[in-house]
Design a protein around this motif. Structure first.
Motif, PDB file in Angstrom:
ATOM      1  N   GLU A  81       2.026 -19.759  19.375  1.00 35.88           N
ATOM      2  CA  GLU A  81       3.175 -19.807  18.474  1.00 35.88           C
ATOM      3  C   GLU A  81       3.149 -18.656  17.475  1.00 35.88           C
ATOM      4  O   GLU A  81       3.815 -18.692  16.439  1.00 35.88           O
ATOM      5  N   ARG A  84       4.649 -15.570  13.744  1.00 36.52           N
ATOM      6  CA  ARG A  84       5.590 -16.489  13.116  1.00 36.52           C
ATOM      7  C   ARG A  84       5.658 -16.200  11.614  1.00 36.52           C
ATOM      8  O   ARG A  84       4.833 -15.455  11.079  1.00 36.52           O
ATOM      9  N   GLU A 152      12.017 -14.191  11.341  1.00 36.62           N
ATOM     10  CA  GLU A 152      11.537 -14.223  12.717  1.00 36.62           C
ATOM     11  C   GLU A 152      12.570 -13.627  13.673  1.00 36.62           C
ATOM     12  O   GLU A 152      12.239 -12.853  14.578  1.00 36.62           O
TER      13      GLU A 152
END
Length: 265
Positions: A81, A84, A152
């Motif tokens: 992930e 970020r 982002e």
């Protein structure tokens, strides 16, 4: 009849070339599979786990309270992930830049000094080990980089522009090698990083142990070498341009599995 014979010959040559190309690619895949059984990256992983738990730096603290995006101290699943957005720093960060922030805030290290250190030297060696361990904790998990925050999404667009930007003495861009399917250089297949599954296969294999150099390379180091091959100036370590490129590749590879730390030629 001559035309039919010529056409048949060309078809046969084309089929032979395709078979030869497939055999070469299969051979390289088998070579990597054999090497993977004893991937030296495992040694870096072990060192990285020790460094994570070890009290170090001017503050004599560990990294066990470092937030990689899933809460303080949570490592599993964090790699797939990243990059970020982090509210405490007010910026989008990849694994390397986030570790730098934690090393500075929790342990008292000078992040700028580490960022300026050549690859493979001093604290950069420790950084490589930490990156190896953190990435290994998410091996086999699927990439799912967040795009909810405005920064982002902005970094994705910046990364896309940099990816297709042609410049330098050879008028190269990242897309020159990685912008289409079925490209190769010498015996090396070049993944198409503009979409899945190529983006996940390319982005998700780093960090990786490089057999040719006998070192573990992080994504930051891999991107630096790409800039070198394009005859661009080296970007700063953990700079926004490298993070933006990572966002672009990572988002494009959504749903693909992480194989890092992998092994490369």
């Amino acid at each position: 009849m001559r035309h039919m014979a010529a056409a048949a010959l060309m078809a046969a040559v084309g089929t032979g070339a395709a078979v030869a190309q497939k055999s070469t690619a299969d051979g390289i895949a088998e070579y990597r599979e054999m090497l993977a059984d004893g991937n030296p990256a495992e040694l870096f992983e072990m060192k990285g786990e020790e460094l994570w738990k070890q009290k170090r730096g001017p503050k004599s603290a560990s990294l066990e309270q470092c937030d990689l995006g899933k809460g303080a101290g949570v490592v599993k699943g964090a790699f797939v992930e990243l990059p970020r957005y982090f509210a405490d720093t007010g910026r989008v960060q990849d694994l390397e830049s986030r570790l730098l922030s934690c090393m500075e805030s929790l342990q008292g290290f000078d992040a700028r000094k580490i960022a300026a250190t050549p690859f493979g030297k001093d604290e950069q060696k420790n950084m490589e080990a930490l990156v190896a361990w953190v990435s290994a904790e998410s091996k086999g998990m699927k990439f799912n980089l967040p795009q909810a925050h405005a920064q982002e999404r902005q970094m994705y667009e910046v990364g896309k522009r940099v990816f297709f930007m042609r410049s330098g003495s050879h008028d190269f861009a990242c897309a020159s090698c990685h912008g289409a399917d079925d490209k190769r250089i010498r015996l090396q297949d070049l993944p198409n990083l503009t979409k899945a599954p190529g983006a996940a296969a390319g982005f998700g294999a780093w960090p990786a142990y490089r057999v040719s150099s006998g070192e573990l390379w992080s994504m930051q180091r891999r991107l630096n070498d790409c800039f070198r091959q394009q005859r661009f100036p080296y970007p700063g370590y953990a700079s926004d341009v490298t993070i933006a490129l990572s966002v672009y590749m990572g988002v494009n590879g959504k749903g693909g599995e992480s194989t890092a730390p992998a092994i490369k030629r």
